[in-house]
Enzyme design. Structure first.
Site, mmCIF file in Angstrom:
data_model
loop_
_atom_site.group_PDB
_atom_site.id
_atom_site.type_symbol
_atom_site.label_atom_id
_atom_site.label_comp_id
_atom_site.label_asym_id
_atom_site.label_seq_id
_atom_site.Cartn_x
_atom_site.Cartn_y
_atom_site.Cartn_z
ATOM 1 C CE LYS A 296 -9.223 -14.047 -12.812
ATOM 2 N NZ LYS A 296 -8.769 -12.663 -12.933
ATOM 3 C CD GLU B 137 -17.599 -13.993 0.930
ATOM 4 O OE1 GLU B 137 -16.740 -14.655 0.274
ATOM 5 O OE2 GLU B 137 -17.350 -12.914 1.480
ATOM 6 N N GLY C 155 -12.164 -9.835 -12.452
ATOM 7 C CA GLY C 155 -13.515 -10.193 -11.998
ATOM 8 C C GLY C 155 -14.557 -9.147 -12.345
ATOM 9 N NE ARG C 156 -11.644 -3.807 -10.524
ATOM 10 C CZ ARG C 156 -10.670 -4.550 -10.015
ATOM 11 N NH1 ARG C 156 -10.937 -5.682 -9.427
ATOM 12 N NH2 ARG C 156 -9.410 -4.133 -10.068
ATOM 13 C CD GLU D 122 -12.794 -5.613 -6.363
ATOM 14 O OE1 GLU D 122 -13.106 -6.026 -7.486
ATOM 15 O OE2 GLU D 122 -13.007 -6.271 -5.331
ATOM 16 C CG HIS E 277 -39.844 11.338 -3.845
ATOM 17 N ND1 HIS E 277 -40.797 12.315 -3.612
ATOM 18 C CD2 HIS E 277 -39.810 11.155 -5.183
ATOM 19 C CE1 HIS E 277 -41.333 12.677 -4.759
ATOM 20 N NE2 HIS E 277 -40.740 11.992 -5.730
ATOM 21 C CE LYS F 272 -11.374 -11.929 -0.945
ATOM 22 N NZ LYS F 272 -10.861 -12.316 -2.251
HETATM 23 O O1 F6P Z 1 -12.837 -10.143 -3.051
HETATM 24 C C1 F6P Z 1 -12.869 -9.452 -4.234
HETATM 25 C C2 F6P Z 1 -12.957 -10.363 -5.411
HETATM 26 O O2 F6P Z 1 -11.722 -10.954 -5.656
HETATM 27 C C3 F6P Z 1 -13.442 -9.607 -6.632
HETATM 28 O O3 F6P Z 1 -12.466 -8.910 -7.288
HETATM 29 C C4 F6P Z 1 -14.046 -10.701 -7.419
HETATM 30 O O4 F6P Z 1 -14.886 -10.219 -8.419
HETATM 31 C C5 F6P Z 1 -14.780 -11.456 -6.328
HETATM 32 O O5 F6P Z 1 -13.912 -11.385 -5.218
HETATM 33 C C6 F6P Z 1 -15.141 -12.865 -6.637
HETATM 34 O O6 F6P Z 1 -14.027 -13.654 -6.902
HETATM 35 P P1 F6P Z 1 -14.194 -15.084 -7.564
HETATM 36 O O7 F6P Z 1 -14.801 -14.902 -8.912
HETATM 37 O O8 F6P Z 1 -12.802 -15.640 -7.624
HETATM 38 O O9 F6P Z 1 -15.082 -15.910 -6.666
#
Ligand code: F6P
Length: 546
Positions: free
Chosen positions: A205, A211, A266-267, A352, A383, A494
């Site tokens: 987004k 990452e 995002g979620r 979240e 199990h 972060k």
């Molecule tokens: O760090 C949490 C977050 O902001 C989530 O809410 C989101 O889904 C994820 O990181 C990824 O964010 P992006 O889509 O901006 O890379």
């Protein structure tokens, strides 16, 4: 005392709790042969049996009164009509617009967003059709056989869970997911892939997530190490993002960006172009069937009276257990191998969204909010961690989820699976304490659970199931007067990681060689505590080249 805990319904529930716990679940069933029909409901092809909960008619009435006192019906409507329910960011939360299958407009700031939603769906259809038919080719003219989605959090979990769940509908190209910044994730994924036949979807987004950007840059290097020609990126990279400038800066062509909007959290975004890997895997018709299922649940949530409203019932049960039984953990236990990632996705949706302790009014809350949500596929868990569910000391309500039919001709397997799906909740509730049995073989029972049952894992039923849990989460947030749609709690870690990265990558380390424009930077030197400083030194020493 907060305004929530002062409400008459809250006070009455606190009092009623002492009464409810005096009757065990087996006693409730023995006293009322109609209990199942009183405490179960069907909607959108889903049966919810919530009879094995510590509930009586009065508890349910009080929970519904609590929902009314929190103005839940008005809050549900506010979300659907695009009011800024995400108050800290002054935005609507309109994942429902992404699956609005009616002709009704959805207005944001005086503008109907539905034409944009339909335009991006059409763009997704065009792209996935070209890719799946082999019309879209790689730089050397070969057909794309593998698609790698690079994203994390909401830009990863929902799509990867859905792709696993709907695998029976999948056809080429194969879809892979890379999320972890651990280089092993990308390296092991690429090990068997060919740059000529691989396409990357960079899903972010913000298009700034550390990452995702690290993985996307390494993937681009991997491609360029074969082609050497940056013009070829256009055939091998597309992006899903709200940030057109950053996408262009990365080198992805504007026509290869799939747009979504800041009113999609995002979620909650798998219904948007973030669902592109799903559409690649199962095709656009199935993707839209998933939207249909979610839309059906949206309509149910929006228009059904609270007492028959499935997400409302599930949300109120969570409130009941978290606030009045002190539950700190909930298990999600799908008896379907295809739903093995379901708990992971709902964990992000729930934790979240509701992992907050400041109210919408900026006050610290004086009541518990979300619990730990976790789980995994039955029967594997039986199990492993079920020992604790049956005889451990924590109080852990569980949702058992199953489909009546399977996609695979599995003979006795499915009967065995369903037998376990039925047996486990009964064992948790009935327990077993017999004279003569040693104490370690006793099961005290009286442990609550829900059963959620539907016909088969299909795009449509999965859409409804995921929307059910999204709305359940919203119900909880409304009762707790918290904002379900921001996530400020992820920011501090972060920011610190960025500072520490610049310290780790100061000149001389192996990592600095991988980031040439950083080598020689003078790292900011915040005062770390002695433990952090020591760990930093150990890691820094390990990264320095001999
Ligand atoms: O760090 C949490 C977050 O902001 C989530 O809410 C989101 O889904 C994820 O990181 C990824 O964010 P992006 O889509 O901006 O890379």
């Amino acid at each position: 005392m907060s305004s929530l805990t002062r409400t008459t319904a809250w006070q009455a529930l606190a009092g009623h709790h002492a009464h409810v716990v005096q009757t065990s679940l087996p006693q409730r069933f023995a006293a009322d042969p109609e209990r199942f029909s009183k405490f179960s409901l069907r909607a959108c092809g889903i049966l919810l049996d919530y009879s094995k909960n510590h509930l009586d008619h009065d508890a349910m009435s009080l929970l519904l009164a609590l929902a009314q006192q929190a103005q839940l019906p008005a809050w549900i409507e506010k979300m659907f009509v695009g009011e800024p329910v995400n108050s800290s960011e002054n935005r609507p939360a309109l994942h429902s617009a992404l699956r609005n299958r009616s002709d009704a407009p959805v207005m944001v700031a005086g503008r109907d967003v539905m034409p944009d939603v339909r335009r991006v769906l059409a763009q997704m259809r065009q792209f996935t059709t070209a890719l799946r038919s082999g019309e879209w080719r790689g730089y050397s003219g070969k057909r794309i056989t593998d698609v790698v989605n690079i994203g994390i959090g909401g830009s990863h979990m929902g799509p990867s869970m859905v792709c696993a769940a709907l695998e029976p509908y999948a056809s080429e190209p194969r879809v892979h997911f890379v999320s972890n910044v651990d280089g092993a994730h990308l390296a092991t994924t690429l090990k068997t892939l060919n740059p000529e036949t691989t396409l990357f979807i960079v899903s972010s987004k913000s298009f700034t997530t550390a990452e995702t950007m690290a993985n996307a840059h390494s993937a681009r290097d991997w491609l360029l190490s074969t082609t050497k020609n940056p013009d070829h990126i256009a055939r091998h990279f597309v992006a899903v993002s709200c940030n057109p400038q950053a996408v262009a800066h990365f080198g992805i062509a504007a026509e290869n960006r799939f747009e979504f909007w800041d009113w999609v959290g995002g979620r909650y975004s798998l219904w948007s172009a973030i669902g592109l890997p799903i559409a690649v895997s199962i095709g656009m018709d199935h993707f839209e069937a998933m939207l249909d299922g979610a839309y059906e649940m949206d309509e149910h949530f929006r228009h059904t009276p609270l007492a028959q409203n499935m997400p409302v019932i599930l949300g109120l049960l969570s409130v009941w257990y978290i606030n009045f039984f002190d539950a700190q953990s909930f298990a999600l236990l799908p008896y379907d191998q295809s739903l093995r990632l379901f708990a992971d996705h709902i964990q992000q949706v729930s934790m979240e969204s509701c992992g907050k302790s400041i109210s919408r009014d900026g006050e610290s809350v004086d009541y518990a909010t979300e619990a730990v949500i976790w789980g995994g596929a039955g029967t594997n868990g039986q199990h492993s961690f079920y020992q604790l569910l049956h005889q451990g000391s924590p109080f852990i309500p569980a949702d058992f989820i199953a489909a009546l039919e399977t996609h695979y001709p599995t003979g006795l397997h499915h009967a065995q699976l369903l037998a376990n799906f039925i047996a486990q909740p009964e064992a948790l509730m009935m327990g077993r304490v017999e004279e003569g049995l040693p104490a370690h073989q006793h099961f005290v029972g009286n442990r609550p659970s829900n059963a959620i049952l539907f016909q088969k894992v299909t795009p449509r039923s999965l859409g409804a199931l995921v929307a059910l849990y999204e709305h359940k989460t919203y119900v909880q947030s409304v009762i707790w007067n918290i904002n379900a749609f921001d996530q400020w709690g992820v920011e501090l870690g972060k920011e610190l990681a960025q500072v520490i990265l610049s310290q780790l990558t100061a000149a001389g380390s192996e990592a600095s060689a991988a980031l040439p424009d950083r080598a020689g930077d003078t790292p900011p030197s915040p005062q770390h505590d002695s433990s952090t400083s020591a760990l930093l030194e150990v890691c820094r020493a390990a990264l320095i080249r001999p």
